[in-house]
Design a protein around this motif. Sequence first.
Motif, PDB file in Angstrom:
ATOM      1  N   GLN A  48       0.818  -1.207   0.000  1.00 18.59           N
ATOM      2  CA  GLN A  48       0.000   0.000   0.000  1.00 18.59           C
ATOM      3  C   GLN A  48       0.857   1.264   0.000  1.00 18.59           C
ATOM      4  N   LEU A  49       1.949   1.247   0.797  1.00 12.55           N
ATOM      5  CA  LEU A  49       2.844   2.401   0.822  1.00 12.55           C
ATOM      6  C   LEU A  49       3.469   2.636  -0.556  1.00 12.55           C
ATOM      7  N   LEU A  50       3.844   1.550  -1.242  1.00 17.27           N
ATOM      8  CA  LEU A  50       4.439   1.697  -2.580  1.00 17.27           C
ATOM      9  C   LEU A  50       3.446   2.328  -3.556  1.00 17.27           C
ATOM     10  N   LYS A  51       2.195   1.872  -3.505  1.00 16.74           N
ATOM     11  CA  LYS A  51       1.180   2.461  -4.383  1.00 16.74           C
ATOM     12  C   LYS A  51       0.964   3.936  -4.064  1.00 16.74           C
ATOM     13  N   GLN A  52       0.923   4.268  -2.736  1.00 16.53           N
ATOM     14  CA  GLN A  52       0.729   5.661  -2.345  1.00 16.53           C
ATOM     15  C   GLN A  52       1.892   6.537  -2.810  1.00 16.53           C
ATOM     16  N   VAL A  53       3.124   6.037  -2.640  1.00 18.02           N
ATOM     17  CA  VAL A  53       4.301   6.819  -3.032  1.00 18.02           C
ATOM     18  C   VAL A  53       4.331   7.030  -4.538  1.00 18.02           C
ATOM     19  N   GLU A  54       4.053   5.969  -5.298  1.00 16.16           N
ATOM     20  CA  GLU A  54       4.050   6.117  -6.759  1.00 16.16           C
ATOM     21  C   GLU A  54       2.973   7.086  -7.222  1.00 16.16           C
ATOM     22  N   ALA A  55       1.798   6.996  -6.606  1.00 17.35           N
ATOM     23  CA  ALA A  55       0.717   7.920  -6.974  1.00 17.35           C
ATOM     24  C   ALA A  55       1.094   9.357  -6.624  1.00 17.35           C
ATOM     25  N   LYS A  56       1.722   9.538  -5.453  1.00 19.88           N
ATOM     26  CA  LYS A  56       2.112  10.886  -5.039  1.00 19.88           C
ATOM     27  C   LYS A  56       3.190  11.450  -5.954  1.00 19.88           C
ATOM     28  N   GLN A  57       4.160  10.627  -6.335  1.00 22.00           N
ATOM     29  CA  GLN A  57       5.206  11.100  -7.239  1.00 22.00           C
ATOM     30  C   GLN A  57       4.630  11.474  -8.603  1.00 22.00           C
ATOM     31  N   ALA A  58       3.690  10.674  -9.089  1.00 22.77           N
ATOM     32  CA  ALA A  58       3.055  11.014 -10.363  1.00 22.77           C
ATOM     33  C   ALA A  58       2.278  12.326 -10.259  1.00 22.77           C
ATOM     34  N   GLU A  59       1.606  12.511  -9.123  1.00 20.87           N
ATOM     35  CA  GLU A  59       0.848  13.745  -8.914  1.00 20.87           C
ATOM     36  C   GLU A  59       1.768  14.956  -8.857  1.00 20.87           C
ATOM     37  N   LEU A  60       2.913  14.811  -8.119  1.00 19.23           N
ATOM     38  CA  LEU A  60       3.863  15.930  -8.025  1.00 19.23           C
ATOM     39  C   LEU A  60       4.504  16.222  -9.382  1.00 19.23           C
ATOM     40  N   ALA A  61       4.781  15.168 -10.168  1.00 22.55           N
ATOM     41  CA  ALA A  61       5.357  15.391 -11.495  1.00 22.55           C
ATOM     42  C   ALA A  61       4.376  16.144 -12.390  1.00 22.55           C
ATOM     43  N   ALA A  62       3.103  15.776 -12.291  1.00 27.09           N
ATOM     44  CA  ALA A  62       2.098  16.488 -13.082  1.00 27.09           C
ATOM     45  C   ALA A  62       1.963  17.931 -12.619  1.00 27.09           C
ATOM     46  N   ALA A  63       2.083  18.152 -11.281  1.00 25.11           N
ATOM     47  CA  ALA A  63       1.982  19.510 -10.756  1.00 25.11           C
ATOM     48  C   ALA A  63       3.166  20.356 -11.206  1.00 25.11           C
ATOM     49  N   VAL A  64       4.365  19.766 -11.251  1.00 23.22           N
ATOM     50  CA  VAL A  64       5.544  20.517 -11.706  1.00 23.22           C
ATOM     51  C   VAL A  64       5.397  20.890 -13.173  1.00 23.22           C
ATOM     52  N   ALA A  65       4.864  19.969 -13.940  1.00 19.21           N
ATOM     53  CA  ALA A  65       4.668  20.273 -15.356  1.00 19.21           C
ATOM     54  C   ALA A  65       3.597  21.328 -15.568  1.00 19.21           C
ATOM     55  N   ALA A  66       2.675  21.457 -14.600  1.00 17.78           N
ATOM     56  CA  ALA A  66       1.573  22.415 -14.749  1.00 17.78           C
ATOM     57  C   ALA A  66       2.052  23.847 -14.609  1.00 17.78           C
TER      58      ALA A  66
END
Length: 377
Positions: free
Chosen positions: A244-262
């Motif tokens: 569960q932690l791995l899924k949360q971390v991957e989702a958070k990293q994807a979200e932060l990457a999308a936010a940086v690109a925004a």
Amino acid sequence: MAVDIQLIKEHASFFDHLVDLIPAKFYHGDGDDRVDLMSMKKAARAAAKQEFKVKYKENKRNKLDPDAPATALEQQKAAAASKQADEDDQPGPSGHSLNLSGSKLTREQLKERLQQKIEAIAQKRNLKDQQQDKKQGKQDKKAVAQKAKEWRQKTLEDNARSKQQEQAAAEGGQAGSKRKAQDGGEQAAAGSKAGKKAKQEAGSGKQHQAAADSDDGDFQFARLQFDDGRPVPGPKGKKPTKEQLLKQVEAKQAELAAAVAAGEEGRVRVVQEAWKTALARAGGEKVLDDPKLLKKSLKKEAKRKEKAGKAWAERRQQQADQQANKQAKRTDNLAARAATKLENKVAKREKKLLRAGFEGRKAGFIGADKGGGADKS
């Protein structure tokens, strides 16, 4: 009769030498009276201990002093001189000391008396300071006990107040549920009578119900806080698994990457998340935000589980083999026991059929081997 002065001096010198051979502490004694501290009161015991410390320091200082009398003879002469000085200092008939012999106190004796007076005054002062410290300690203990009592009373009052608030909130919730049931019944009856009008009344009833729920649910539970305003941590819930932690971390990293690109706001958010993680680690919290390490840990756990599973399977197989061997051995033992028992029964029966003093049981006739009378010619 002439007195030989030289002989007397020789004898005196000989006895002085004998006295010098005896240690001073055995010849004169230490001069300290033994005190039973267990039978004394607390204040007297403290004073006696302080006096013992002062005497111990003084004796040690005198022992290390090269000018102090060390041998028994020197101590005896010093004691005699001190006694003579005390007798000379005693007041006469006029109230003052009469020094008829012309002898005076030496500088060392005067220094010794002054030092004794200074030590006596210091001892009294230390005793007073100890008594004051003891009194102050009792007052501090009383103040601490009073503060603890006040804190306990305040805590009990806060707990009682919080229980009252919870009871009031529970009663309000029950009243709200009853009101919801009544409103629902009224809406159902109105719907059975008319169509659109019933729907409008049902909508107004729902609004009224929401308002009632908001009125009834407007309360707060009691919360405990530290003095600096931080909330007291409650009971810890179940920790998430590493998957569960791995899924949360991957989702958070994807979200932060999308936010940086925004845009710029995404970069600010990334910096804030980094600071938050750094502060948590500095505070001693274990932050698991590296997907590589999480995957590595999951692989380790999988290998460990596989190894443990193999060991467990081997152990189960070994137990099954041991159980089968024991069962086979038991079966063989039972069969051998039954066969032995049957053989014993047969041997016992054969023994009973034999006749004592005769030939015993035989298969043919008794005289068949000797030949009968009919064969004779």
